[in-house]
Design a protein around this motif. Structure first.
Motif, PDB file in Angstrom:
ATOM      1  N   VAL A 328      41.442  26.443  52.735  1.00 47.29           N
ATOM      2  CA  VAL A 328      41.655  26.825  51.251  1.00 47.29           C
ATOM      3  C   VAL A 328      42.792  27.659  51.144  1.00 47.29           C
ATOM      4  CG1 VAL A 328      41.058  27.862  49.100  1.00 47.29           C
ATOM      5  CG2 VAL A 328      39.253  26.311  50.854  1.00 47.29           C
ATOM      6  N   HIS A 329      44.055  28.116  50.791  1.00 46.20           N
ATOM      7  CA  HIS A 329      45.033  28.463  50.511  1.00 46.20           C
ATOM      8  C   HIS A 329      44.362  29.678  50.039  1.00 46.20           C
ATOM      9  CE1 HIS A 329      47.828  26.270  52.315  1.00 46.20           C
ATOM     10  NE2 HIS A 329      46.922  25.229  52.042  1.00 46.20           N
ATOM     11  N   LEU A 330      44.047  31.212  50.522  1.00 49.76           N
ATOM     12  CA  LEU A 330      43.536  32.398  50.141  1.00 49.76           C
ATOM     13  C   LEU A 330      45.023  33.673  49.842  1.00 49.76           C
ATOM     14  CD1 LEU A 330      40.391  32.304  50.973  1.00 49.76           C
ATOM     15  CD2 LEU A 330      41.046  32.165  48.472  1.00 49.76           C
ATOM     16  N   PRO A 331      44.474  34.207  48.797  1.00 48.98           N
ATOM     17  CA  PRO A 331      45.310  35.668  49.774  1.00 48.98           C
ATOM     18  C   PRO A 331      45.423  36.049  50.377  1.00 48.98           C
ATOM     19  CG  PRO A 331      44.603  35.100  47.161  1.00 48.98           C
ATOM     20  CD  PRO A 331      44.848  34.522  48.162  1.00 48.98           C
ATOM     21  N   ASP A 332      46.248  37.420  51.690  1.00 45.57           N
ATOM     22  CA  ASP A 332      45.985  37.764  52.813  1.00 45.57           C
ATOM     23  C   ASP A 332      44.590  38.472  52.569  1.00 45.57           C
ATOM     24  OD1 ASP A 332      47.919  36.637  53.856  1.00 45.57           O
ATOM     25  OD2 ASP A 332      49.451  37.882  53.730  1.00 45.57           O
ATOM     26  N   GLY A 333      43.690  38.928  53.323  1.00 41.91           N
ATOM     27  CA  GLY A 333      42.465  39.901  53.078  1.00 41.91           C
ATOM     28  C   GLY A 333      41.162  39.754  51.728  1.00 41.91           C
ATOM     29  N   TRP A 334      42.166  37.910  51.504  1.00 46.70           N
ATOM     30  CA  TRP A 334      41.068  37.946  50.491  1.00 46.70           C
ATOM     31  C   TRP A 334      39.404  38.138  50.190  1.00 46.70           C
ATOM     32  CZ3 TRP A 334      41.681  38.161  45.200  1.00 46.70           C
ATOM     33  CH2 TRP A 334      41.239  36.919  44.740  1.00 46.70           C
ATOM     34  N   LEU A 335      39.034  37.591  51.735  1.00 44.56           N
ATOM     35  CA  LEU A 335      37.378  37.475  52.413  1.00 44.56           C
ATOM     36  C   LEU A 335      36.805  38.640  52.572  1.00 44.56           C
ATOM     37  CD1 LEU A 335      37.803  33.957  53.687  1.00 44.56           C
ATOM     38  CD2 LEU A 335      36.422  34.325  51.079  1.00 44.56           C
ATOM     39  N   ASP A 336      37.920  39.621  52.689  1.00 46.40           N
ATOM     40  CA  ASP A 336      37.083  41.338  53.814  1.00 46.40           C
ATOM     41  C   ASP A 336      36.871  41.857  52.401  1.00 46.40           C
ATOM     42  OD1 ASP A 336      39.091  40.531  55.744  1.00 46.40           O
ATOM     43  OD2 ASP A 336      41.037  42.315  54.949  1.00 46.40           O
ATOM     44  N   ASP A 337      36.433  42.411  51.431  1.00 49.71           N
ATOM     45  CA  ASP A 337      35.871  42.653  50.442  1.00 49.71           C
ATOM     46  C   ASP A 337      35.380  42.056  48.955  1.00 49.71           C
ATOM     47  OD1 ASP A 337      34.082  44.706  49.170  1.00 49.71           O
ATOM     48  OD2 ASP A 337      35.856  45.907  49.331  1.00 49.71           O
ATOM     49  N   GLY A 339      33.548  42.780  47.008  1.00 47.14           N
ATOM     50  CA  GLY A 339      33.845  44.169  45.821  1.00 47.14           C
ATOM     51  C   GLY A 339      34.735  44.757  45.269  1.00 47.14           C
ATOM     52  N   ASP A 340      35.825  43.572  45.554  1.00 41.00           N
ATOM     53  CA  ASP A 340      37.338  43.861  45.795  1.00 41.00           C
ATOM     54  C   ASP A 340      37.575  43.260  43.937  1.00 41.00           C
ATOM     55  OD1 ASP A 340      40.203  45.169  45.223  1.00 41.00           O
ATOM     56  OD2 ASP A 340      40.565  43.620  46.567  1.00 41.00           O
ATOM     57  N   ALA A 341      37.994  44.567  43.409  1.00 37.33           N
ATOM     58  CA  ALA A 341      38.668  43.245  42.079  1.00 37.33           C
ATOM     59  C   ALA A 341      40.348  44.025  41.375  1.00 37.33           C
ATOM     60  CB  ALA A 341      37.581  44.223  40.747  1.00 37.33           C
ATOM     61  N   GLU A 342      41.230  44.368  42.593  1.00 38.96           N
ATOM     62  CA  GLU A 342      42.206  44.583  42.319  1.00 38.96           C
ATOM     63  C   GLU A 342      42.897  43.003  42.221  1.00 38.96           C
ATOM     64  OE1 GLU A 342      44.210  47.203  41.871  1.00 38.96           O
ATOM     65  OE2 GLU A 342      41.782  48.090  42.227  1.00 38.96           O
ATOM     66  N   ILE A 343      44.026  42.909  41.427  1.00 40.76           N
ATOM     67  CA  ILE A 343      44.733  41.484  41.174  1.00 40.76           C
ATOM     68  C   ILE A 343      46.248  42.159  41.533  1.00 40.76           C
ATOM     69  CG2 ILE A 343      43.897  40.284  40.681  1.00 40.76           C
ATOM     70  CD1 ILE A 343      45.373  41.489  38.064  1.00 40.76           C
ATOM     71  N   SER A 344      46.784  41.224  42.096  1.00 36.78           N
ATOM     72  CA  SER A 344      48.294  41.437  42.858  1.00 36.78           C
ATOM     73  C   SER A 344      49.102  40.767  41.333  1.00 36.78           C
ATOM     74  CB  SER A 344      48.804  40.073  43.786  1.00 36.78           C
ATOM     75  OG  SER A 344      48.597  38.939  43.500  1.00 36.78           O
ATOM     76  N   ARG A 345      50.471  41.666  41.350  1.00 36.39           N
ATOM     77  CA  ARG A 345      51.306  41.946  40.320  1.00 36.39           C
ATOM     78  C   ARG A 345      51.475  39.881  40.033  1.00 36.39           C
ATOM     79  NH1 ARG A 345      55.266  45.834  40.127  1.00 36.39           N
ATOM     80  NH2 ARG A 345      54.762  46.713  37.573  1.00 36.39           N
ATOM     81  N   ASP A 346      51.767  39.152  41.349  1.00 34.62           N
ATOM     82  CA  ASP A 346      51.943  37.576  40.798  1.00 34.62           C
ATOM     83  C   ASP A 346      51.156  36.973  40.636  1.00 34.62           C
ATOM     84  OD1 ASP A 346      51.839  38.158  43.136  1.00 34.62           O
ATOM     85  OD2 ASP A 346      53.296  36.799  44.070  1.00 34.62           O
ATOM     86  N   ALA A 347      49.922  37.712  40.368  1.00 32.27           N
ATOM     87  CA  ALA A 347      48.590  36.497  40.323  1.00 32.27           C
ATOM     88  C   ALA A 347      48.488  35.530  39.018  1.00 32.27           C
ATOM     89  CB  ALA A 347      47.573  37.281  40.857  1.00 32.27           C
ATOM     90  N   GLU A 348      48.940  35.857  37.972  1.00 31.01           N
ATOM     91  CA  GLU A 348      49.268  34.961  37.083  1.00 31.01           C
ATOM     92  C   GLU A 348      50.043  33.880  37.292  1.00 31.01           C
ATOM     93  OE1 GLU A 348      47.401  34.605  34.717  1.00 31.01           O
ATOM     94  OE2 GLU A 348      45.900  35.760  34.705  1.00 31.01           O
ATOM     95  N   LEU A 349      50.287  32.917  36.935  1.00 30.26           N
ATOM     96  CA  LEU A 349      50.875  31.270  36.586  1.00 30.26           C
ATOM     97  C   LEU A 349      51.151  31.783  35.432  1.00 30.26           C
ATOM     98  CD1 LEU A 349      48.361  28.385  38.591  1.00 30.26           C
ATOM     99  CD2 LEU A 349      51.350  29.381  39.317  1.00 30.26           C
ATOM    100  N   ASP A 350      52.551  31.434  35.096  1.00 33.92           N
ATOM    101  CA  ASP A 350      52.658  30.991  33.972  1.00 33.92           C
ATOM    102  C   ASP A 350      52.756  30.042  33.474  1.00 33.92           C
ATOM    103  OD1 ASP A 350      54.963  30.815  35.977  1.00 33.92           O
ATOM    104  OD2 ASP A 350      56.533  32.025  35.049  1.00 33.92           O
ATOM    105  N   THR A 351      52.713  29.173  33.534  1.00 31.17           N
ATOM    106  CA  THR A 351      53.199  27.679  33.656  1.00 31.17           C
ATOM    107  C   THR A 351      51.630  26.897  33.640  1.00 31.17           C
ATOM    108  OG1 THR A 351      55.531  27.272  34.451  1.00 31.17           O
ATOM    109  CG2 THR A 351      54.017  25.037  34.308  1.00 31.17           C
TER     110      THR A 351
END
Length: 354
Positions: A328-337, A339-351
């Protein structure tokens, strides 16, 4: 289903039987920013009710804003949140079936959606987890109950399974036991009304969600309606009847898009699904899948051997996407924690559209 459950296909299915027919996946960013393509996709035919919109989002603030727009502007009667999509362009941003791994983020999104929805019911669709080592569905179900969702649908596959292998119906039963407070709907490997009845009896789920099973089979909803009402009648259309449905589908797409060229081109992907199991030569199949106008499509449909009966088992089984993914293609370090609720600035698709 992206590219399938537009207003035209929903109308065709609704003619067959009762149920809740959900829109294509709409991105919350596209809706919040009033993207013209996204707004055009929230299109319901006169009399279509209940109007159900499926949303994808990863930013609680954006999700809340999008749901509030739907509620305050009367754009729909029901909001479904997609946490089941396994496609790389969604999961690599932490969305879809990747998102429930981040439990606090899931909670924030659900809370924002319910707050924005007002009196509209909010539901969610999800998978078992990212893979067998990272299962999330029981935690996600409990969070959904705590945050006030009206129902949950579980696709009995992990994200890495994509659409391959066999759906785990036992997981649906476990979720039903874990969250008796709200309805649990089962999804996965429902190709016939009999499959749906088996699922409900085996899992105790409150209803079923149909995805690939209706590709080229809008009459499946008539069968489901009959089955759940205890009636034995099942649709077994001849090839001539299937051809008539194909023509109507194409006509509805033309009406939906306001363009004959667009509608006929969009219909091409449906040809193979409709004809599965029937004895139709490769040349005619090719002609049907390359028609450029309604008249050309109708001419080719007229060449079908209309008296050919329903082919039985040859017409059943998987249609559409299949196969297991290596990862599964995941953001870097996605599985590390988790409990982490941070999101990247480009996470939202616009289309919109998955």
């Amino acid at each position: 289903m992206a590219g399938v459950t537009n207003a035209a296909f929903r109308a065709l299915c609704r003619e067959q039987g009762g149920g809740l027919y959900v829109s294509e996946m709409i991105t919350t960013r596209g809706l919040a920013e009033r993207n013209p393509k996204t707004l055009a996709m929230i299109r319901f035919q006169p009399g279509e009710t209940p109007r159900s919109v499926q949303l994808y989002g990863v930013d609680p603030d954006v999700v809340g804003k999008a749901v509030r727009i739907i509620a305050e502007e009367g754009l729909a009667d029901h909001v479904d949140l997609n946490f089941g999509c396994p496609v790389p362009k969604v999961t690599r941003r932490g969305g879809g079936s990747a998102l429930p791994y981040k439990r606090p983020l899931l909670r924030r999104i659900l809370r924002a959606a319910v707050a924005g929805a007002g009196t509209l019911p909010v539901t969610m669709k999800m998978r078992k987890g990212i893979d067998d080592d990272h299962l999330t569905y029981l935690d996600a179900g409990r969070i959904a109950v705590q945050e006030g969702l009206s129902a949950i649908a579980l696709h009995g596959r992990t994200a890495v399974q994509h659409y391959g292998g066999t759906a785990d119906w036992d997981a649906i039963a476990r979720l039903k036991e874990a969250v008796p407070e709200i309805p649990v709907l089962g999804n996965g490997d429902i190709w016939s009304a009999e499959d749906a009845i088996r699922m409900t009896r085996r899992t105790g789920c409150d209803g079923v969600v149909v995805g690939r099973g209706c590709l080229g089979r809008p009459w499946l909803f008539r069968d489901l309606d009959n089955a759940f009402r205890g009636r034995a009648e099942r649709a077994r259309p001849s090839l001539g009847e299937v051809g008539a449905t194909m023509a109507r589908h194409a006509e509805l797409l033309v009406e939906c898009f306001g363009s004959e060229t667009h509608g006929v081109l969009d219909f091409r992907k449906h040809v193979g699904w409709y004809l599965k199991g029937f004895e139709v030569g490769a040349g005619l199949r090719r002609d049907l899948a390359t028609a450029g106008s309604l008249d050309e499509l109708r001419d080719h449909l007229a060449r079908l051997p209309s008296g050919q009966p329903w082919p039985g088992e040859a017409a059943d089984g998987p249609r559409g996407k299949s196969g297991v993914r290596e990862r599964v293609h995941l953001p870097d370090g996605w599985l590390d924690d988790p409990g982490d609720a941070e999101i990247s600035r480009d996470a939202e698709l616009d289309t919109s559209g998955g």
